[in-house]
Design a protein around this motif. Structure first.
Motif, PDB file in Angstrom:
ATOM      1  N   GLY A  95      47.148  31.863  37.294  1.00 38.03           N
ATOM      2  CA  GLY A  95      47.276  30.458  37.670  1.00 38.03           C
ATOM      3  C   GLY A  95      47.890  30.299  39.046  1.00 38.03           C
ATOM      4  N   ALA A  96      48.834  29.394  39.158  1.00 41.89           N
ATOM      5  CA  ALA A  96      49.461  29.112  40.451  1.00 41.89           C
ATOM      6  C   ALA A  96      50.263  30.302  40.979  1.00 41.89           C
ATOM      7  CB  ALA A  96      50.366  27.884  40.332  1.00 41.89           C
ATOM      8  N   ALA A  97      50.606  31.252  40.103  1.00 41.87           N
ATOM      9  CA  ALA A  97      51.385  32.418  40.529  1.00 41.87           C
ATOM     10  C   ALA A  97      50.506  33.594  40.947  1.00 41.87           C
ATOM     11  CB  ALA A  97      52.319  32.853  39.401  1.00 41.87           C
ATOM     12  N   ARG A  98      49.191  33.377  41.012  1.00 36.40           N
ATOM     13  CA  ARG A  98      48.321  34.487  41.413  1.00 36.40           C
ATOM     14  C   ARG A  98      48.564  34.825  42.883  1.00 36.40           C
ATOM     15  NH1 ARG A  98      45.334  29.879  41.476  1.00 36.40           N
ATOM     16  NH2 ARG A  98      43.645  29.580  42.993  1.00 36.40           N
ATOM     17  N   PRO A  99      48.240  36.040  43.287  1.00 37.09           N
ATOM     18  CA  PRO A  99      48.478  36.417  44.683  1.00 37.09           C
ATOM     19  C   PRO A  99      47.683  35.538  45.648  1.00 37.09           C
ATOM     20  CG  PRO A  99      47.981  38.352  43.338  1.00 37.09           C
ATOM     21  CD  PRO A  99      47.682  37.153  42.496  1.00 37.09           C
ATOM     22  N   LEU A 100      48.219  35.389  46.849  1.00 34.87           N
ATOM     23  CA  LEU A 100      47.477  34.695  47.893  1.00 34.87           C
ATOM     24  C   LEU A 100      46.426  35.636  48.468  1.00 34.87           C
ATOM     25  CD1 LEU A 100      50.467  32.953  49.726  1.00 34.87           C
ATOM     26  CD2 LEU A 100      49.122  32.125  47.791  1.00 34.87           C
ATOM     27  N   VAL A 101      46.858  36.851  48.774  1.00 38.76           N
ATOM     28  CA  VAL A 101      45.974  37.924  49.236  1.00 38.76           C
ATOM     29  C   VAL A 101      46.541  39.231  48.711  1.00 38.76           C
ATOM     30  CG1 VAL A 101      45.336  36.704  51.366  1.00 38.76           C
ATOM     31  CG2 VAL A 101      47.223  38.343  51.393  1.00 38.76           C
ATOM     32  N   VAL A 102      45.761  40.295  48.774  1.00 39.86           N
ATOM     33  CA  VAL A 102      46.278  41.638  48.504  1.00 39.86           C
ATOM     34  C   VAL A 102      45.808  42.573  49.611  1.00 39.86           C
ATOM     35  CG1 VAL A 102      46.486  41.422  45.996  1.00 39.86           C
ATOM     36  CG2 VAL A 102      44.317  42.168  46.980  1.00 39.86           C
ATOM     37  N   TRP A 103      46.693  43.517  49.949  1.00 40.55           N
ATOM     38  CA  TRP A 103      46.349  44.571  50.897  1.00 40.55           C
ATOM     39  C   TRP A 103      45.863  45.771  50.088  1.00 40.55           C
ATOM     40  CZ3 TRP A 103      49.580  40.751  52.106  1.00 40.55           C
ATOM     41  CH2 TRP A 103      49.638  40.295  53.429  1.00 40.55           C
ATOM     42  N   VAL A 104      44.776  46.386  50.532  1.00 41.87           N
ATOM     43  CA  VAL A 104      44.164  47.480  49.775  1.00 41.87           C
ATOM     44  C   VAL A 104      43.896  48.666  50.696  1.00 41.87           C
ATOM     45  CG1 VAL A 104      42.216  48.185  48.331  1.00 41.87           C
ATOM     46  CG2 VAL A 104      43.075  45.837  48.194  1.00 41.87           C
ATOM     47  N   LEU A 105      44.311  49.851  50.238  1.00 43.28           N
ATOM     48  CA  LEU A 105      43.975  51.115  50.890  1.00 43.28           C
ATOM     49  C   LEU A 105      43.055  51.893  49.960  1.00 43.28           C
ATOM     50  CD1 LEU A 105      47.276  52.587  52.443  1.00 43.28           C
ATOM     51  CD2 LEU A 105      45.134  52.187  53.667  1.00 43.28           C
ATOM     52  N   GLY A 106      41.942  52.382  50.470  1.00 46.40           N
ATOM     53  CA  GLY A 106      41.014  53.151  49.653  1.00 46.40           C
ATOM     54  C   GLY A 106      39.611  52.609  49.773  1.00 46.40           C
ATOM     55  N   ALA A 107      38.644  53.481  49.536  1.00 42.72           N
ATOM     56  CA  ALA A 107      37.245  53.112  49.766  1.00 42.72           C
ATOM     57  C   ALA A 107      36.603  52.359  48.617  1.00 42.72           C
ATOM     58  CB  ALA A 107      36.431  54.378  50.059  1.00 42.72           C
ATOM     59  N   ALA A 108      37.117  52.515  47.413  1.00 44.89           N
ATOM     60  CA  ALA A 108      36.476  51.906  46.238  1.00 44.89           C
ATOM     61  C   ALA A 108      36.572  50.384  46.282  1.00 44.89           C
ATOM     62  CB  ALA A 108      37.115  52.435  44.961  1.00 44.89           C
ATOM     63  N   ASN A 109      35.659  49.728  45.584  1.00 48.13           N
ATOM     64  CA  ASN A 109      35.670  48.272  45.469  1.00 48.13           C
ATOM     65  C   ASN A 109      36.694  47.864  44.408  1.00 48.13           C
ATOM     66  OD1 ASN A 109      34.726  45.650  44.089  1.00 48.13           O
ATOM     67  ND2 ASN A 109      33.467  45.678  45.939  1.00 48.13           N
ATOM     68  N   LEU A 110      37.671  47.074  44.808  1.00 44.15           N
ATOM     69  CA  LEU A 110      38.763  46.719  43.904  1.00 44.15           C
ATOM     70  C   LEU A 110      38.259  45.963  42.683  1.00 44.15           C
ATOM     71  CD1 LEU A 110      41.754  46.538  43.156  1.00 44.15           C
ATOM     72  CD2 LEU A 110      41.917  44.501  44.617  1.00 44.15           C
ATOM     73  N   ARG A 111      37.393  44.992  42.876  1.00 46.94           N
ATOM     74  CA  ARG A 111      36.922  44.182  41.748  1.00 46.94           C
ATOM     75  C   ARG A 111      36.181  45.041  40.725  1.00 46.94           C
ATOM     76  NH1 ARG A 111      32.430  41.576  40.018  1.00 46.94           N
ATOM     77  NH2 ARG A 111      31.197  42.266  41.808  1.00 46.94           N
ATOM     78  N   LEU A 112      35.275  45.886  41.206  1.00 43.14           N
ATOM     79  CA  LEU A 112      34.498  46.720  40.293  1.00 43.14           C
ATOM     80  C   LEU A 112      35.365  47.787  39.633  1.00 43.14           C
ATOM     81  CD1 LEU A 112      31.217  47.186  42.385  1.00 43.14           C
ATOM     82  CD2 LEU A 112      31.683  45.535  40.558  1.00 43.14           C
ATOM     83  N   THR A 113      36.288  48.349  40.393  1.00 40.98           N
ATOM     84  CA  THR A 113      37.153  49.404  39.858  1.00 40.98           C
ATOM     85  C   THR A 113      38.070  48.875  38.766  1.00 40.98           C
ATOM     86  OG1 THR A 113      37.117  50.550  41.987  1.00 40.98           O
ATOM     87  CG2 THR A 113      38.877  51.146  40.478  1.00 40.98           C
TER      88      THR A 113
END
Length: 369
Positions: A95-113
């Motif tokens: 809800g309102a406490a969800r992240p605004l953005v996330v920083w990601v290191l790595g080649a894989a797709n975060l959503r699919l992974t």
């Protein structure tokens, strides 16, 4: 929204992520109401009406979004926001406490992974028992293509990551610091390996060090990213139980591994099992049944060789078959005192259920020569 509007919203979310603490539901609610661009403008003008408005305003004034994007690119990281196709939509359950953005290191797709993932968390001061369970179970999870998500800490977290990597599985490390300043520093090599073979994720900007509150907000991110949370070991009062509580608040399954009643590091697991809806996990199959797709890991059928369901006559015939060698049907009739028809019927059932076999010399116990 037009591409221009989406880009403006993305830049505003990145800017706000530098100005506010992760998980600030007040700012999240304002973004949901006005949009990130409008919240940015009001924050710069000092018109948000929040007590911490001045400090937020000062931090926002120092943000250079283009420079932050360039810094992320320079270390091979990317910034994923709510408008991005790689955004894991399960995070929206916060809800309102969800992240605004996330920083990601790595080649894989975060959503699919993260679609097929489980959080494996536990005590930093883990016992040999807890680490052994963690290693064995994470290896099996990796074999079944589950992504193992944890926090990169000492003890169970590190064991979960290492076991998954050793099994050539996918693991995600969610940090309470920036992805370029992992904590603990002793795990720099481990986090670097995870970045090479899996994913390292944080909602804290680059260069940010850990703070006590950020461990708790990080834990709710681990819970939200995954299908379920497995607590391997935990003291009664620990950060690990906050991950379990966050998962339950999201209606995600929580499983806890029981341990010796004398072990302080199992006290939190026992309390979860006793006082909450957490499920007892005494074997990896318990976990797979909960997190697998419908019917993927069905509960095993009752052992067809269990004698509990045998009728009295079937049990009598089974007792009459010698442990070694064979016996013919006439001798079974004599020894059991049953009719030939009853003996034949009982033998058919025993053969069907795997207790007995018929060979050239007569009937013998299954598996016996």
């Amino acid at each position: 929204m037009s591409n221009t509007t989406i880009q403006a919203e993305r830049e505003a979310l990145i800017a706000l992520a530098h100005a506010v603490e992760p998980g600030d539901a007040r700012i999240g609610a304002l973004i949901d109401e006005w949009g990130a661009v409008q919240v940015c403008e009001r924050m710069r003008a000092g018109r948000l009406g929040l007590r911490e408005q001045a400090s937020m305003q000062a931090r926002l004034a120092r943000v250079d979004v283009e420079a932050e994007l360039a810094s992320a690119h320079a270390i091979g990281a990317r910034i994923i926001d709510r408008t991005d196709r790689e955004w894991p939509t399960q995070l929206d359950d916060l809800g309102a406490a969800r992240p605004l953005v996330v920083w990601v290191l790595g080649a894989a797709n975060l959503r699919l992974t993260a679609l097929r993932s489980i959080a494996v968390v536990g005590a930093r001061a883990a016992t040999a028992y807890g680490e052994a369970i963690c290693r064995d179970w994470c290896s099996v999870l990796a074999e079944h293509s589950f992504t193992v998500v944890s926090g990169g800490a000492y003890g169970i977290d590190a064991a979960a990551h290492r076991a998954t990597l050793s099994a050539e599985g996918m693991t995600i490390c969610v940090l309470a610091s920036g992805v370029d300043t992992p904590y603990p520093r002793a795990h720099d090599a481990l986090v670097a390996r995870i970045a090479d073979e899996g994913l390292v994720v944080s909602e804290s900007p680059l260069g940010q060090e850990v703070r006590r509150q950020r461990f708790l907000t990080r834990n709710r991110l681990i819970a939200a990213l995954t299908r379920a949370t497995l607590v391997v070991e935990a003291a009664v009062r620990s950060g690990t139980t906050s991950t379990a509580n966050a998962a339950m608040a999201l209606n995600r399954p929580v499983l806890a591994v029981p341990g010796p009643v004398t072990s302080v590091m199992s006290g939190g697991c026992h309390k979860l099992i006793r006082d909450t809806d957490a499920l007892l996990a005494s074997r990896i199959e318990d976990v797979l049944e909960v997190i697998g797709e419908l019917g993927e890991f069905s509960a095993p059928a009752p052992d067809r060789r269990s004698i509990d369901d045998l009728s009295p006559s079937q049990a009598r015939i089974l007792d009459a078959i010698p442990a070694r060698g064979s016996i013919n049907i006439n001798d079974l009739v004599m020894d059991s005192g049953l009719s030939a028809a009853n003996v034949s019927g009982a033998l058919a059932v025993l053969a069907l259920r795997g207790f007995a076999d018929e060979g050239p010399g007569g009937w013998r116990l299954a598996g016996r020569a």
